[in-house]
Design a protein around this motif. Sequence first.
Motif, PDB file in Angstrom:
ATOM      1  N   UNK A   1      13.999   2.867  -3.532  1.00 34.68           N
ATOM      2  CA  UNK A   1      14.826   2.706  -4.555  1.00 34.68           C
ATOM      3  C   UNK A   1      15.273   3.758  -5.089  1.00 34.68           C
ATOM      4  N   UNK A   2      16.283   3.742  -5.827  1.00 34.85           N
ATOM      5  CA  UNK A   2      17.035   5.158  -6.160  1.00 34.85           C
ATOM      6  C   UNK A   2      15.990   5.877  -7.167  1.00 34.85           C
ATOM      7  N   UNK A   3      15.164   5.062  -7.992  1.00 32.66           N
ATOM      8  CA  UNK A   3      14.510   5.818  -8.999  1.00 32.66           C
ATOM      9  C   UNK A   3      13.129   6.508  -7.994  1.00 32.66           C
ATOM     10  N   UNK A   4      12.701   6.183  -6.919  1.00 34.48           N
ATOM     11  CA  UNK A   4      11.907   6.763  -6.029  1.00 34.48           C
ATOM     12  C   UNK A   4      12.362   7.867  -5.236  1.00 34.48           C
ATOM     13  N   UNK A   5      13.616   8.073  -5.208  1.00 30.32           N
ATOM     14  CA  UNK A   5      14.188   8.958  -4.416  1.00 30.32           C
ATOM     15  C   UNK A   5      14.235  10.420  -5.018  1.00 30.32           C
ATOM     16  N   UNK A   6      14.483  11.371  -4.300  1.00 30.11           N
ATOM     17  CA  UNK A   6      14.835  12.703  -4.789  1.00 30.11           C
ATOM     18  C   UNK A   6      15.969  13.469  -4.498  1.00 30.11           C
ATOM     19  N   UNK A   7      16.698  14.022  -5.709  1.00 27.41           N
ATOM     20  CA  UNK A   7      17.726  14.760  -5.402  1.00 27.41           C
ATOM     21  C   UNK A   7      17.630  16.004  -4.488  1.00 27.41           C
ATOM     22  N   UNK A   8      18.465  16.691  -3.903  1.00 24.77           N
ATOM     23  CA  UNK A   8      19.882  16.102  -4.066  1.00 24.77           C
ATOM     24  C   UNK A   8      20.662  15.002  -3.434  1.00 24.77           C
TER      25      UNK A   8
ATOM     26  N   UNK B   1      31.622   3.654  -4.129  1.00 23.38           N
ATOM     27  CA  UNK B   1      32.934   4.053  -4.715  1.00 23.38           C
ATOM     28  C   UNK B   1      32.978   4.069  -6.263  1.00 23.38           C
ATOM     29  N   UNK B   2      33.637   5.247  -6.577  1.00 21.34           N
ATOM     30  CA  UNK B   2      33.741   5.605  -7.982  1.00 21.34           C
ATOM     31  C   UNK B   2      34.524   4.472  -8.861  1.00 21.34           C
ATOM     32  N   UNK B   3      34.135   4.121  -9.986  1.00 17.15           N
ATOM     33  CA  UNK B   3      34.786   3.153 -10.965  1.00 17.15           C
ATOM     34  C   UNK B   3      35.103   1.968 -10.392  1.00 17.15           C
ATOM     35  N   UNK B   4      33.935   1.393  -9.674  1.00 15.48           N
ATOM     36  CA  UNK B   4      34.014   0.110  -8.876  1.00 15.48           C
ATOM     37  C   UNK B   4      32.820  -0.838  -9.488  1.00 15.48           C
ATOM     38  N   UNK B   5      31.875  -0.235 -10.392  1.00 15.93           N
ATOM     39  CA  UNK B   5      30.724  -0.889 -10.736  1.00 15.93           C
ATOM     40  C   UNK B   5      30.616  -1.279 -12.156  1.00 15.93           C
ATOM     41  N   UNK B   6      31.935  -1.219 -12.786  1.00 16.33           N
ATOM     42  CA  UNK B   6      31.961  -1.258 -14.224  1.00 16.33           C
ATOM     43  C   UNK B   6      31.250  -0.293 -15.083  1.00 16.33           C
ATOM     44  N   UNK B   7      30.971   0.866 -14.415  1.00 17.13           N
ATOM     45  CA  UNK B   7      30.220   2.025 -15.086  1.00 17.13           C
ATOM     46  C   UNK B   7      28.782   1.817 -14.899  1.00 17.13           C
ATOM     47  N   UNK B   8      28.237   0.961 -14.147  1.00 18.25           N
ATOM     48  CA  UNK B   8      26.813   1.012 -13.696  1.00 18.25           C
ATOM     49  C   UNK B   8      26.427   2.208 -12.982  1.00 18.25           C
ATOM     50  N   UNK B   9      26.941   2.667 -11.945  1.00 17.26           N
ATOM     51  CA  UNK B   9      26.556   3.651 -11.178  1.00 17.26           C
ATOM     52  C   UNK B   9      26.641   5.308 -12.042  1.00 17.26           C
ATOM     53  N   UNK B  10      27.783   5.117 -12.515  1.00 14.75           N
ATOM     54  CA  UNK B  10      28.016   6.494 -13.543  1.00 14.75           C
ATOM     55  C   UNK B  10      26.862   6.558 -14.811  1.00 14.75           C
ATOM     56  N   UNK B  11      26.589   5.363 -15.220  1.00 13.64           N
ATOM     57  CA  UNK B  11      25.208   5.237 -16.306  1.00 13.64           C
ATOM     58  C   UNK B  11      23.903   5.522 -15.660  1.00 13.64           C
ATOM     59  N   UNK B  12      23.795   5.231 -14.412  1.00 18.99           N
ATOM     60  CA  UNK B  12      22.408   5.556 -13.947  1.00 18.99           C
ATOM     61  C   UNK B  12      22.528   6.991 -13.511  1.00 18.99           C
TER      62      UNK B  12
ATOM     63  N   UNK C   1      23.761   9.272 -15.087  1.00 21.95           N
ATOM     64  CA  UNK C   1      23.417   9.953 -16.476  1.00 21.95           C
ATOM     65  C   UNK C   1      22.147   9.895 -16.907  1.00 21.95           C
ATOM     66  N   UNK C   2      21.575   8.653 -16.672  1.00 20.31           N
ATOM     67  CA  UNK C   2      20.262   8.268 -16.916  1.00 20.31           C
ATOM     68  C   UNK C   2      19.140   9.132 -16.239  1.00 20.31           C
ATOM     69  N   UNK C   3      19.569   9.402 -15.088  1.00 20.20           N
ATOM     70  CA  UNK C   3      18.537  10.363 -14.368  1.00 20.20           C
ATOM     71  C   UNK C   3      18.831  11.888 -14.704  1.00 20.20           C
ATOM     72  N   UNK C   4      19.599  12.306 -15.547  1.00 19.85           N
ATOM     73  CA  UNK C   4      19.929  13.270 -15.955  1.00 19.85           C
ATOM     74  C   UNK C   4      20.214  14.414 -14.704  1.00 19.85           C
ATOM     75  N   UNK C   5      21.062  13.861 -14.118  1.00 15.90           N
ATOM     76  CA  UNK C   5      21.598  14.625 -12.891  1.00 15.90           C
ATOM     77  C   UNK C   5      22.883  15.470 -13.113  1.00 15.90           C
ATOM     78  N   UNK C   6      22.924  16.629 -12.553  1.00 17.70           N
ATOM     79  CA  UNK C   6      24.136  17.483 -12.657  1.00 17.70           C
ATOM     80  C   UNK C   6      25.351  17.427 -11.670  1.00 17.70           C
ATOM     81  N   UNK C   7      26.303  16.694 -11.693  1.00 14.69           N
ATOM     82  CA  UNK C   7      27.164  16.578 -10.461  1.00 14.69           C
ATOM     83  C   UNK C   7      27.530  18.332 -10.204  1.00 14.69           C
ATOM     84  N   UNK C   8      27.589  18.234  -8.615  1.00 15.42           N
ATOM     85  CA  UNK C   8      27.783  19.602  -8.277  1.00 15.42           C
ATOM     86  C   UNK C   8      27.000  20.418  -8.036  1.00 15.42           C
TER      87      UNK C   8
END
Length: 244
Positions: free
Chosen positions: A204-211, A217-228, A230-237
Motif C-alpha cells: 500500500x502506498x502508505x507503507x512504501x518508502x520514497x523515492x 497518469x497526471x490529471x486523470x484521478x480528479x486530483x486524488x493522486x496529487x492530493x495523496x 501532497x498529504x505525504x509531504x513529498x517534494x517533486x524532483x
Amino acid sequence: MMPQRVRLQYEAATLHPTAIVGCQVRRVPEGSTERYTRWINSLSPEQLYTQVYTSHGPTVVMPTWFCSRDWFLKVGQFDEGGKGVPEDLLFFYQSLRLGGSVIRVDECLLVYRYHQNAATHSVLEETIWILRVDFLQERVLSQWDSFTIWNAGKQGRKLYRSLNPTNQKKVRAFCDVDENKIKKGFYTYEESKERPKPKIPILHFRDASPPFIVCVKLDMTGGVLEDILLSLKLTEGKDYYHFN
C-alpha cells in the motif's frame, strides 16, 4: 503567433542565452487535447525540469521554442531522420544534457492548431518510451540507490521490465491503492533468466518508502493522486518524479 511573441521571447532568451524559451498556447479547435494543453500552460518553473520524463514530451512545446542560434548549433540541430523521428524530444534532452535551461514566458503567444495529420502522430509510442526510460535511468535512477515504482499495474510493470539489470535490482517495491493488487503480495518477473525469478513486493502506498517513480497518469484521478502526494509531504524532483 501573437504580435508580441518575438519581442517577449527574445528578451527572455537574451537574459538566458543557453535556454529553450517557450510560451503558453491556445489550441484551435478550442478544447483540443485539453489535458495536454492544461499541462503545457500550467507547469511551475521547477516542473519544467522535473516533468521532462512524462509521456507528454518536452515541457515547453516545440512550436513555441525560441533560442539563440549559438545554442541551437551547440546542441546539434535537429535529427533529420524523417517521419517517425521525435526530433523535438531528442533536441530537448540533448539541450538538458549540455546544461541548458528551460523557460516559459507566461503569456499566450501562440495559437497551436490541432489536426489529425500532424507529424507528431507518426512517432511510435514505443520509440518515445525507450527514449524516456533511457533518459530517466541516465538522469535520475543512476543517482539513487533504491526506489519504489508507484503503480503495480500494467505501466509500472512495463517500466520495471524496461530498466537495465542494475536499476531493476534497485526497485525495492511496487506500491498501489488497489487492494486486489496489494493482496497478491508480489510481482514475479517471469521473463527473468535469474533463478529464482525476482519477486518484487507490492505494498500500500502508505507503507512504501520514497523515492518514487510515479507511473500514474497526471490529471486523470480528479486530483486524488496529487492530493495523496501532497498529504505525504513529498517534494517533486527529490522524493518522486512523474513518469506517465
